[in-house]
Motif scaffolding. Structure first.
Motif, short mmCIF file in Angstrom:
data_model
loop_
_atom_site.label_atom_id
_atom_site.label_comp_id
_atom_site.label_asym_id
_atom_site.label_seq_id
_atom_site.Cartn_x
_atom_site.Cartn_y
_atom_site.Cartn_z
N THR A 41 -28.74 -15.19 24.18
CA THR A 41 -29.71 -14.75 25.18
C THR A 41 -28.97 -13.97 26.27
OG1 THR A 41 -29.44 -16.74 26.50
CG2 THR A 41 -31.16 -16.78 24.79
N PRO A 42 -29.71 -13.28 27.16
CA PRO A 42 -29.05 -12.60 28.28
C PRO A 42 -28.21 -13.56 29.13
CG PRO A 42 -31.28 -11.80 28.07
CD PRO A 42 -31.14 -12.94 27.11
N ARG A 43 -28.64 -14.80 29.29
CA ARG A 43 -27.87 -15.78 30.06
C ARG A 43 -26.50 -16.00 29.41
NH1 ARG A 43 -26.89 -21.38 29.98
NH2 ARG A 43 -26.50 -22.21 32.06
N TYR A 44 -26.46 -16.04 28.10
CA TYR A 44 -25.20 -16.21 27.40
C TYR A 44 -24.27 -15.03 27.68
CZ TYR A 44 -22.01 -17.68 23.72
OH TYR A 44 -20.91 -18.11 23.04
N VAL A 45 -24.83 -13.82 27.72
CA VAL A 45 -24.04 -12.63 28.03
C VAL A 45 -23.48 -12.74 29.45
CG1 VAL A 45 -24.09 -10.11 28.30
CG2 VAL A 45 -25.34 -11.19 26.41
N VAL A 46 -24.32 -13.16 30.39
CA VAL A 46 -23.87 -13.33 31.77
C VAL A 46 -22.68 -14.28 31.83
CG1 VAL A 46 -24.53 -14.34 34.01
CG2 VAL A 46 -26.10 -12.80 32.83
N MET A 57 -29.39 -7.68 33.09
CA MET A 57 -30.81 -7.38 32.89
C MET A 57 -31.06 -5.87 32.92
SD MET A 57 -31.89 -10.32 32.25
CE MET A 57 -33.65 -10.42 32.32
N GLU A 58 -30.36 -5.18 33.81
CA GLU A 58 -30.51 -3.72 33.87
C GLU A 58 -29.91 -3.06 32.64
OE1 GLU A 58 -28.63 -0.07 36.47
OE2 GLU A 58 -29.03 -1.97 37.51
N LEU A 59 -28.74 -3.54 32.21
CA LEU A 59 -28.06 -2.99 31.04
C LEU A 59 -28.92 -3.13 29.78
CD1 LEU A 59 -25.47 -1.94 29.60
CD2 LEU A 59 -24.77 -4.33 29.43
N LEU A 60 -29.55 -4.29 29.65
CA LEU A 60 -30.38 -4.55 28.47
C LEU A 60 -31.81 -4.06 28.65
CD1 LEU A 60 -29.14 -8.16 27.60
CD2 LEU A 60 -28.38 -5.98 26.62
N GLU A 61 -32.07 -3.43 29.80
CA GLU A 61 -33.39 -2.88 30.12
C GLU A 61 -34.48 -3.95 30.01
OE1 GLU A 61 -33.96 0.52 27.61
OE2 GLU A 61 -32.10 1.45 28.28
N LEU A 89 -22.20 -1.69 23.60
CA LEU A 89 -22.86 -1.36 24.86
C LEU A 89 -22.46 -2.34 25.96
CD1 LEU A 89 -25.15 0.36 26.30
CD2 LEU A 89 -26.67 -1.49 25.62
N VAL A 90 -22.50 -3.62 25.65
CA VAL A 90 -22.16 -4.65 26.63
C VAL A 90 -20.67 -4.59 26.98
CG1 VAL A 90 -21.98 -7.14 27.00
CG2 VAL A 90 -24.08 -6.17 26.04
N ARG A 91 -19.83 -4.40 25.99
CA ARG A 91 -18.38 -4.34 26.26
C ARG A 91 -18.02 -3.11 27.09
NH1 ARG A 91 -16.00 -6.61 20.53
NH2 ARG A 91 -16.30 -8.81 21.06
N ASP A 92 -18.64 -1.98 26.84
CA ASP A 92 -18.37 -0.78 27.64
C ASP A 92 -18.81 -0.99 29.09
OD1 ASP A 92 -17.36 0.45 25.39
OD2 ASP A 92 -19.15 1.69 25.03
N ALA A 93 -19.98 -1.59 29.28
CA ALA A 93 -20.47 -1.87 30.63
C ALA A 93 -19.58 -2.89 31.33
CB ALA A 93 -21.91 -2.37 30.58
#
Length: 102
Positions: A41-46, A57-61, A89-93
């Motif tokens: 989930t996005p929380r896991y990414v955070v 949240m902005e990155l994943l739109e 995408l996440v790693r670049d950001a």
């Protein structure tokens, strides 16, 4: 009164247990900046990429109020991209964010 105390204690212990296990898990180098999986989930990414929630949240739109628990597999499917592309995408950001922090 005793049952209320015991119930409160049980809830406090449950939250403490999860806070400790999350801290141990996400501070283990094997669990940092991992390739994204469909169940995440996005929380896991955070937590795993150590990014601010608004940035993710902005990155994943995503709408911060409506899409909090969306699975990344569903997100990738809706956007017609692969999990590898989403990971890139996440790693670049993340790299750009960390460079800006230095």
């Amino acid at each position: 009164m005793v049952s209320l105390f015991l119930g409160s204690l049980a809830v406090a212990l449950w939250f403490a247990f999860h806070a400790i296990t999350d801290a141990l898990y996400f501070n283990d180098p094997r669990n940092v900046d991992v390739a994204l999986k469909p169940w995440m989930t996005p929380r896991y990414v955070v937590l795993t990429y150590d990014l601010p929630r608004p940035l993710v949240m902005e990155l994943l739109e995503l709408d911060p109020d409506d899409d909090r628990g969306i699975r990344l597999g569903r997100l990738a499917q809706e956007r017609n991209i692969s999990m590898d592309d989403l990971t890139t995408l996440v790693r670049d950001a993340t790299a750009a964010y960390r460079e800006g922090q230095e």
